[in-house]
Design a protein around this motif. Sequence first.
Motif, PDB file in Angstrom:
ATOM      1  N   GLN A 245       0.876  -1.166   0.094  1.00 11.37           N
ATOM      2  CA  GLN A 245      -0.054   0.017   0.068  1.00 11.37           C
ATOM      3  C   GLN A 245       0.733   1.334   0.099  1.00 11.37           C
ATOM      4  O   GLN A 245       0.655   2.187  -0.712  1.00 11.37           O
ATOM      5  CB  GLN A 245      -0.845  -0.070   1.174  1.00 11.37           C
ATOM      6  CG  GLN A 245      -2.020  -0.902   1.070  1.00 11.37           C
ATOM      7  CD  GLN A 245      -3.228  -0.245   0.330  1.00 11.37           C
ATOM      8  OE1 GLN A 245      -3.139   0.409  -0.694  1.00 11.37           O
ATOM      9  NE2 GLN A 245      -4.611  -0.357   0.913  1.00 11.37           N
ATOM     10  N   ALA A 246       1.805   1.179   0.852  1.00  7.77           N
ATOM     11  CA  ALA A 246       2.911   2.577   0.940  1.00  7.77           C
ATOM     12  C   ALA A 246       3.500   2.789  -0.410  1.00  7.77           C
ATOM     13  O   ALA A 246       3.876   3.722  -0.747  1.00  7.77           O
ATOM     14  CB  ALA A 246       3.662   2.246   2.326  1.00  7.77           C
ATOM     15  N   THR A 247       4.032   1.514  -1.008  1.00  7.30           N
ATOM     16  CA  THR A 247       4.865   1.739  -2.180  1.00  7.30           C
ATOM     17  C   THR A 247       3.786   2.155  -3.380  1.00  7.30           C
ATOM     18  O   THR A 247       4.407   2.996  -4.238  1.00  7.30           O
ATOM     19  CB  THR A 247       5.381   0.130  -2.637  1.00  7.30           C
ATOM     20  OG1 THR A 247       6.171  -0.137  -1.323  1.00  7.30           O
ATOM     21  CG2 THR A 247       6.327   0.220  -3.715  1.00  7.30           C
ATOM     22  N   ALA A 248       2.588   1.483  -3.365  1.00  6.28           N
ATOM     23  CA  ALA A 248       1.569   2.178  -4.405  1.00  6.28           C
ATOM     24  C   ALA A 248       1.468   3.726  -4.218  1.00  6.28           C
ATOM     25  O   ALA A 248       1.332   4.598  -5.477  1.00  6.28           O
ATOM     26  CB  ALA A 248       0.438   1.460  -4.516  1.00  6.28           C
ATOM     27  N   MET A 249       1.029   4.054  -3.138  1.00 11.28           N
ATOM     28  CA  MET A 249       1.054   5.476  -2.794  1.00 11.28           C
ATOM     29  C   MET A 249       2.233   6.293  -3.369  1.00 11.28           C
ATOM     30  O   MET A 249       2.143   7.525  -3.884  1.00 11.28           O
ATOM     31  CB  MET A 249       0.638   5.746  -1.395  1.00 11.28           C
ATOM     32  CG  MET A 249      -0.728   5.280  -0.941  1.00 11.28           C
ATOM     33  SD  MET A 249      -2.067   5.957  -1.960  1.00 11.28           S
ATOM     34  CE  MET A 249      -1.878   7.648  -1.543  1.00 11.28           C
ATOM     35  N   ARG A 250       3.112   5.922  -3.041  1.00  7.82           N
ATOM     36  CA  ARG A 250       4.603   6.459  -3.277  1.00  7.82           C
ATOM     37  C   ARG A 250       4.757   6.531  -4.888  1.00  7.82           C
ATOM     38  O   ARG A 250       5.207   7.755  -5.262  1.00  7.82           O
ATOM     39  CB  ARG A 250       5.687   5.812  -2.762  1.00  7.82           C
ATOM     40  CG  ARG A 250       6.985   6.353  -3.012  1.00  7.82           C
ATOM     41  CD  ARG A 250       8.211   5.772  -2.272  1.00  7.82           C
ATOM     42  NE  ARG A 250       8.434   4.166  -2.636  1.00  7.82           N
ATOM     43  CZ  ARG A 250       8.914   3.784  -3.594  1.00  7.82           C
ATOM     44  NH1 ARG A 250       9.647   4.454  -4.460  1.00  7.82           N
ATOM     45  NH2 ARG A 250       8.985   2.431  -3.689  1.00  7.82           N
TER      46      ARG A 250
ATOM     47  N   TYR B  43       2.287   5.941  -7.288  1.00  6.09           N
ATOM     48  CA  TYR B  43       1.452   6.350  -8.348  1.00  6.09           C
ATOM     49  C   TYR B  43       0.397   7.188  -7.592  1.00  6.09           C
ATOM     50  O   TYR B  43      -0.693   7.692  -8.337  1.00  6.09           O
ATOM     51  CB  TYR B  43       0.684   4.906  -8.617  1.00  6.09           C
ATOM     52  CG  TYR B  43       1.639   3.806  -9.054  1.00  6.09           C
ATOM     53  CD1 TYR B  43       2.177   3.957 -10.207  1.00  6.09           C
ATOM     54  CD2 TYR B  43       1.377   2.556  -8.570  1.00  6.09           C
ATOM     55  CE1 TYR B  43       2.906   2.982 -10.633  1.00  6.09           C
ATOM     56  CE2 TYR B  43       2.318   1.333  -8.883  1.00  6.09           C
ATOM     57  CZ  TYR B  43       3.279   1.655 -10.109  1.00  6.09           C
ATOM     58  OH  TYR B  43       3.723   0.565 -10.201  1.00  6.09           O
ATOM     59  N   GLY B  44       0.373   7.437  -6.339  1.00  5.05           N
ATOM     60  CA  GLY B  44      -0.438   8.155  -5.635  1.00  5.05           C
ATOM     61  C   GLY B  44      -1.815   7.762  -5.370  1.00  5.05           C
ATOM     62  O   GLY B  44      -2.509   8.413  -5.105  1.00  5.05           O
ATOM     63  N   VAL B  45      -2.093   6.419  -5.568  1.00 10.34           N
ATOM     64  CA  VAL B  45      -3.364   5.918  -5.259  1.00 10.34           C
ATOM     65  C   VAL B  45      -3.018   4.589  -4.568  1.00 10.34           C
ATOM     66  O   VAL B  45      -1.676   4.148  -4.737  1.00 10.34           O
ATOM     67  CB  VAL B  45      -3.828   5.483  -6.545  1.00 10.34           C
ATOM     68  CG1 VAL B  45      -4.482   6.781  -7.401  1.00 10.34           C
ATOM     69  CG2 VAL B  45      -3.113   4.439  -7.474  1.00 10.34           C
ATOM     70  N   ASP B  46      -4.152   4.070  -3.810  1.00 11.63           N
ATOM     71  CA  ASP B  46      -3.874   2.867  -3.073  1.00 11.63           C
ATOM     72  C   ASP B  46      -3.929   1.559  -3.926  1.00 11.63           C
ATOM     73  O   ASP B  46      -4.326   1.614  -5.239  1.00 11.63           O
ATOM     74  CB  ASP B  46      -4.833   2.972  -1.982  1.00 11.63           C
ATOM     75  CG  ASP B  46      -6.282   2.837  -2.193  1.00 11.63           C
ATOM     76  OD1 ASP B  46      -6.684   2.522  -3.622  1.00 11.63           O
ATOM     77  OD2 ASP B  46      -7.101   2.952  -1.699  1.00 11.63           O
TER      78      ASP B  46
ATOM     79  N   SER C 192      -7.529   0.972  -5.717  1.00 15.27           N
ATOM     80  CA  SER C 192      -7.646   1.623  -7.033  1.00 15.27           C
ATOM     81  C   SER C 192      -7.150   1.134  -8.031  1.00 15.27           C
ATOM     82  O   SER C 192      -7.467   1.421  -9.233  1.00 15.27           O
ATOM     83  CB  SER C 192      -7.116   3.066  -6.767  1.00 15.27           C
ATOM     84  OG  SER C 192      -7.869   3.787  -5.563  1.00 15.27           O
TER      85      SER C 192
END
Length: 511
Positions: A124-129, A131-134, A137
């Motif tokens: 989750q943290a990697t996806a936010m970093r 792509y800016g989405v969870d 998404s």
Amino acid sequence: MTEFSSEDLTQLKGRNISIAIVENQLERFRTGFPYLKIDSPASVGHGIMKLDHVREAECTDRWNRFLADGGDVLKFVPASGAASRMFKALFAFVNGSEDLPKPGSPVAELVEHISEIAFYEQLQATAMRLYGVDVESLVESGRIKDLISAIILPDGMNYGALPKAMLTFHRYADGSTRTSLEEQLAEGAQTAASKGGKVKLHFTVSADHRKLFEDKLKEAVPAMEKKFGVSYEISLSEQKASTDTIAVTPDNELFRDNNGRLVFRPGGHGALIENLNDLNSEVVFIKNIDNVVADSHRADTVRYKQVIGGLLMLVRDTVLDFIKELSVPGVAAARVDAAASFLSEVLYTRYVGLEDLPCEERRLVLLELLDRPLRVCGMVRNDGEPGGGPYNAYSSDGYTVAPQILESTQIDLSRAENVEMMAKATHFNPVDLVCCLTRHDGSHFNLPDYVDHETGFISEKSFDGRDLRALELPGLWNGAMSRWNTVFVEVPATTFNPVKTVNDLLRPSHR
């Protein structure tokens, strides 16, 4: 004789590899390795022990007495390999032309259960970093390649290049997670703690990943010591450059890189016999880094570590008694006969023609056969899991038939009788070993003396897009321990929970 340049000789000297070793390896490429002569597949009552509850209790009691008496024990974990093969299906998907995984494929299964995977919060943290989405998404918008890339590629979690020891395997109810390295610490605390609560572990690592191990251990050890009330003594070693093997072309000529330098390749896990030989411990458990479970599933593992450890000591007790008796010339023939019976009935080893020798010659043969490193190997009933198999096979001396762990590459499958024996095999090797490395006088065996050098194999590889042939040394629990005394004992399948693909982390034992 092969001609070597001064640069070649400098290269060899830097690796502590002699010309004679390279010449032997080149000859091996030309001749190949012989197949092993199989006597029979090992099975219960025919090379594999099956203990009842009474005998298991005796073993557990003996193991506890060994520890109470100050017995020295260490846990040895080969952990140098990268986890790339765990993610083979994921790499194929990311590098493929399809945007969505095929229904029912490993990638589709992983995506369907992605929230259940232990490293989900890290993802989750990697996806936010990135792509800016969870994660949800990404899945809902069909960005599956982005999601999988976040797991395996360097700008994401880089799981495709990390060693298995560094991967998050389990998530606990309190939200905490553990890598396989941390689970090995936990298992060690419960199975290999000596008197006073000291737990000795040794991990073999690659030079590239050594700092990762050191940093992770600095973080993990204090918490695990507090949780289990033990103190850890942890050491690391790398596979020695001197055990690397020369590479050759398909025509068996020296293979050189684009700069004209000789190319060497790691000799496989059999090279770790040198690392094992360097350890100063009486008893050593050996287990692969990925064969771990969460705390709630470890009861059988703990129990059967005690069982196989105790069985080792009980067998060792009898071996020492016979060595003491047989060390005296002129010992009574009845005692020589008793030692021969023990060798055949417990160690399941027979020396062809032993009964035809005079008593004094039999004494000397038996003394040599008993005075060897000893191992007890847990064996699991074969229900389709991968793994080498237990067989009764002839040793390279041509006289000794003894338990051996064989891989399929060591068996001549062109012979119908061998194919039939493989079909009748009932068990496989989960790599669950406990070994005694000391002699009757307390000194350590020199383990390389007991390697069968006829049991390596040759494989086809590539280097910078060019084909080469590589030589692997006799495997650590295969030919590298060929001349050890071996006891196979059945253990339950619940003690074998390897993580060979990332989807194995979705199995109940890893939840």
